[in-house]
Write a protein that holds these residues in place. Structure first.
Motif, short mmCIF file in Angstrom:
data_model
loop_
_atom_site.label_atom_id
_atom_site.label_comp_id
_atom_site.label_asym_id
_atom_site.label_seq_id
_atom_site.Cartn_x
_atom_site.Cartn_y
_atom_site.Cartn_z
N GLU A 33 12.26 26.88 -1.28
CA GLU A 33 12.29 26.91 0.19
C GLU A 33 13.73 27.03 0.70
O GLU A 33 14.01 27.72 1.68
N HIS A 34 14.66 26.33 0.04
CA HIS A 34 16.07 26.41 0.43
C HIS A 34 16.61 27.83 0.28
O HIS A 34 17.33 28.34 1.15
N GLU A 35 16.26 28.47 -0.83
CA GLU A 35 16.72 29.84 -1.05
C GLU A 35 16.14 30.80 -0.01
O GLU A 35 16.84 31.68 0.51
N ARG A 36 14.85 30.62 0.31
CA ARG A 36 14.22 31.50 1.29
C ARG A 36 14.85 31.34 2.68
O ARG A 36 15.17 32.33 3.34
N LEU A 37 15.06 30.11 3.09
CA LEU A 37 15.64 29.86 4.41
C LEU A 37 17.09 30.34 4.48
O LEU A 37 17.55 30.83 5.51
N SER A 38 17.85 30.19 3.39
CA SER A 38 19.23 30.67 3.37
C SER A 38 19.30 32.18 3.57
O SER A 38 20.14 32.68 4.32
N ALA A 39 18.39 32.90 2.92
CA ALA A 39 18.38 34.36 3.09
C ALA A 39 18.01 34.74 4.52
O ALA A 39 18.61 35.64 5.11
N GLU A 40 17.04 34.03 5.10
CA GLU A 40 16.64 34.35 6.48
C GLU A 40 17.76 34.03 7.46
O GLU A 40 18.01 34.78 8.41
N ARG A 173 22.04 34.34 -4.63
CA ARG A 173 20.67 33.84 -4.71
C ARG A 173 19.85 34.29 -3.50
O ARG A 173 18.69 34.70 -3.63
N GLY A 174 20.47 34.25 -2.32
CA GLY A 174 19.76 34.73 -1.14
C GLY A 174 19.46 36.22 -1.21
O GLY A 174 18.39 36.68 -0.79
N THR A 175 20.41 36.99 -1.75
CA THR A 175 20.19 38.43 -1.91
C THR A 175 19.06 38.70 -2.91
O THR A 175 18.22 39.58 -2.70
N LEU A 176 19.02 37.94 -3.99
CA LEU A 176 17.94 38.09 -4.97
C LEU A 176 16.58 37.77 -4.35
O LEU A 176 15.60 38.49 -4.58
N GLU A 177 16.51 36.70 -3.55
CA GLU A 177 15.26 36.37 -2.90
C GLU A 177 14.84 37.45 -1.90
O GLU A 177 13.66 37.73 -1.73
N SER A 178 15.84 38.05 -1.25
CA SER A 178 15.53 39.15 -0.31
C SER A 178 14.96 40.35 -1.06
O SER A 178 14.02 41.00 -0.59
N LEU A 179 15.52 40.65 -2.25
CA LEU A 179 15.00 41.75 -3.05
C LEU A 179 13.57 41.45 -3.51
O LEU A 179 12.71 42.34 -3.55
N VAL A 180 13.31 40.18 -3.85
CA VAL A 180 11.95 39.79 -4.26
C VAL A 180 10.99 39.96 -3.09
O VAL A 180 9.86 40.46 -3.25
N ALA A 181 11.42 39.56 -1.89
CA ALA A 181 10.55 39.66 -0.72
C ALA A 181 10.21 41.11 -0.40
O ALA A 181 9.13 41.41 0.11
N LYS A 182 11.12 42.04 -0.71
CA LYS A 182 10.89 43.46 -0.44
C LYS A 182 10.25 44.19 -1.62
O LYS A 182 10.10 45.41 -1.58
N GLY A 183 9.91 43.47 -2.67
CA GLY A 183 9.27 44.09 -3.81
C GLY A 183 10.22 44.87 -4.70
O GLY A 183 9.78 45.65 -5.54
N GLN A 184 11.53 44.64 -4.56
CA GLN A 184 12.52 45.35 -5.37
C GLN A 184 12.98 44.54 -6.57
O GLN A 184 13.84 44.99 -7.32
N ALA A 185 12.45 43.34 -6.75
CA ALA A 185 12.80 42.50 -7.90
C ALA A 185 11.64 41.54 -8.14
O ALA A 185 10.81 41.28 -7.25
N HIS A 186 11.59 41.02 -9.38
CA HIS A 186 10.56 40.05 -9.76
C HIS A 186 11.22 38.69 -9.95
O HIS A 186 12.35 38.58 -10.42
N ARG A 187 10.47 37.64 -9.63
CA ARG A 187 10.96 36.26 -9.74
C ARG A 187 10.05 35.49 -10.68
O ARG A 187 8.85 35.44 -10.47
N THR A 188 10.63 34.91 -11.73
CA THR A 188 9.86 34.14 -12.71
C THR A 188 10.52 32.79 -12.94
O THR A 188 11.71 32.62 -12.69
N LYS A 189 9.71 31.83 -13.42
CA LYS A 189 10.21 30.50 -13.71
C LYS A 189 10.03 30.20 -15.19
O LYS A 189 8.99 30.47 -15.76
#
Length: 216
Positions: A33-40, A173-189
Motif C-alpha cells: 500500500e505504501h508503494e502504491r500511494l507513493s507512486a500516486e 520502487r514507485g516507478t516499478l509499481e507504476s509499470l506493474v499498474a500499466k501492465g508493463q511489468a510483473h510483480r511477484t513475492k
C-alpha cells in the motif's frame, strides 16, 4: 483442588510462529500500500506543478491583454492622440506575452528544483535532449535481465551505470509499481521480498502501450 495449567515449550513456539506469520502478512500489505500511494503522490505532484505553471502563464497573458485593451479604449475615445498603428500595439503585446511566458517558465523551474532538491546542492536537470527518463531506464533494466529483480537491485544497477544521477530507491520502487499498474511489468513475492520482471510483448500490447516493455 484446582489444576495448575502450564504451557509447554511446544505450545509457546507454535503461538509465537502464528504471531510472526500474522505480523509478516500485515507488513507485506503495508509495504504494498505504501508503494502504491507513493507512486500516486509522485504522479499527482507532477500534474500539480504543470497546472501551476499554466495558471501563472495564463494570469500573465490575461494581465497583458487587459492592459492592451485599456490602451485601445483610450485611443478610441480620443484622449490619446498619439495615433500609434495597430501593428505596433500587436508587436508590443506579443513581446510582453513572451516575456511573461519566460518568467513563468523560470519560476516553474525554480519551484520544481526547490521541491526535489530542498537544501541539497543543485543538480543538473535530468530531462535533457536524448537523456532517457527513469521509467525508460527501469523498463530497460528489467528487459535486459531474464530473472526477477528487486527494487534495490534495480536501483544499484542504475546508480552504478549513471553515477551522475541521484536515483532514490523509493522513486525506483514507485516507478516499478507504476509499470506493474500499466501492465508493463510483473510483480511477484518470494517469502518476504518483492521482485519485478519485464512483461511480455503481448501483455504490453494488450495494455495499450506497445514497445515500452520488452520480453523478459
Amino acid at each position: 483442588m484446582r489444576e495448575l495449567v502450564v504451557d509447554t515449550p511446544a505450545e509457546n513456539a507454535d503461538l509465537k510462529s502464528q504471531y510472526a506469520a500474522q505480523v509478516a502478512a500485515d507488513l507485506d500489505r503495508n509495504s504494498a500500500e505504501h508503494e502504491r500511494l507513493s507512486a500516486e503522490i509522485a504522479a499527482l505532484q507532477e500534474q500539480l506543478a504543470v497546472l501551476e505553471d499554466n495558471r501563472a502563464l495564463l494570469l500573465s497573458m490575461r494581465q497583458t491583454l487587459g492592459d492592451d485593451a485599456a490602451g485601445g479604449a483610450t485611443e478610441n475615445g480620443g484622449v490619446s492622440g498619439s495615433g500609434e498603428p495597430d501593428a505596433q500595439r500587436e508587436v508590443a503585446a506579443l513581446s510582453a506575452t513572451r516575456k511573461a511566458r519566460k518568467k513563468a517558465n523560470a519560476a516553474g523551474g525554480k519551484r520544481k528544483g526547490a521541491e526535489s532538491g530542498g537544501s541539497r546542492p543543485r543538480r543538473q536537470p535530468v530531462r535533457e535532449t536524448g537523456v532517457p527518463t527513469l521509467r525508460e531506464l527501469v523498463s530497460n533494466d528489467l528487459a535486459q535481465h531474464g530473472e526477477p529483480r528487486s527494487a534495490a537491485e534495480v536501483t544499484a544497477a542504475l546508480s552504478k551505470a549513471l553515477p551522475e544521477r541521484e536515483i532514490k530507491p523509493t522513486v525506483v520502487r514507485g516507478t516499478l509499481e507504476s509499470l506493474v499498474a500499466k501492465g508493463q511489468a510483473h510483480r511477484t513475492k518470494q517469502k518476504k521480498s518483492v521482485f519485478y520482471s519485464a512483461a511480455t510483448t503481448d501483455a504490453a500490447a494488450d495494455a495499450g502501450e506497445p514497445g515500452e516493455a520488452r520480453a523478459s
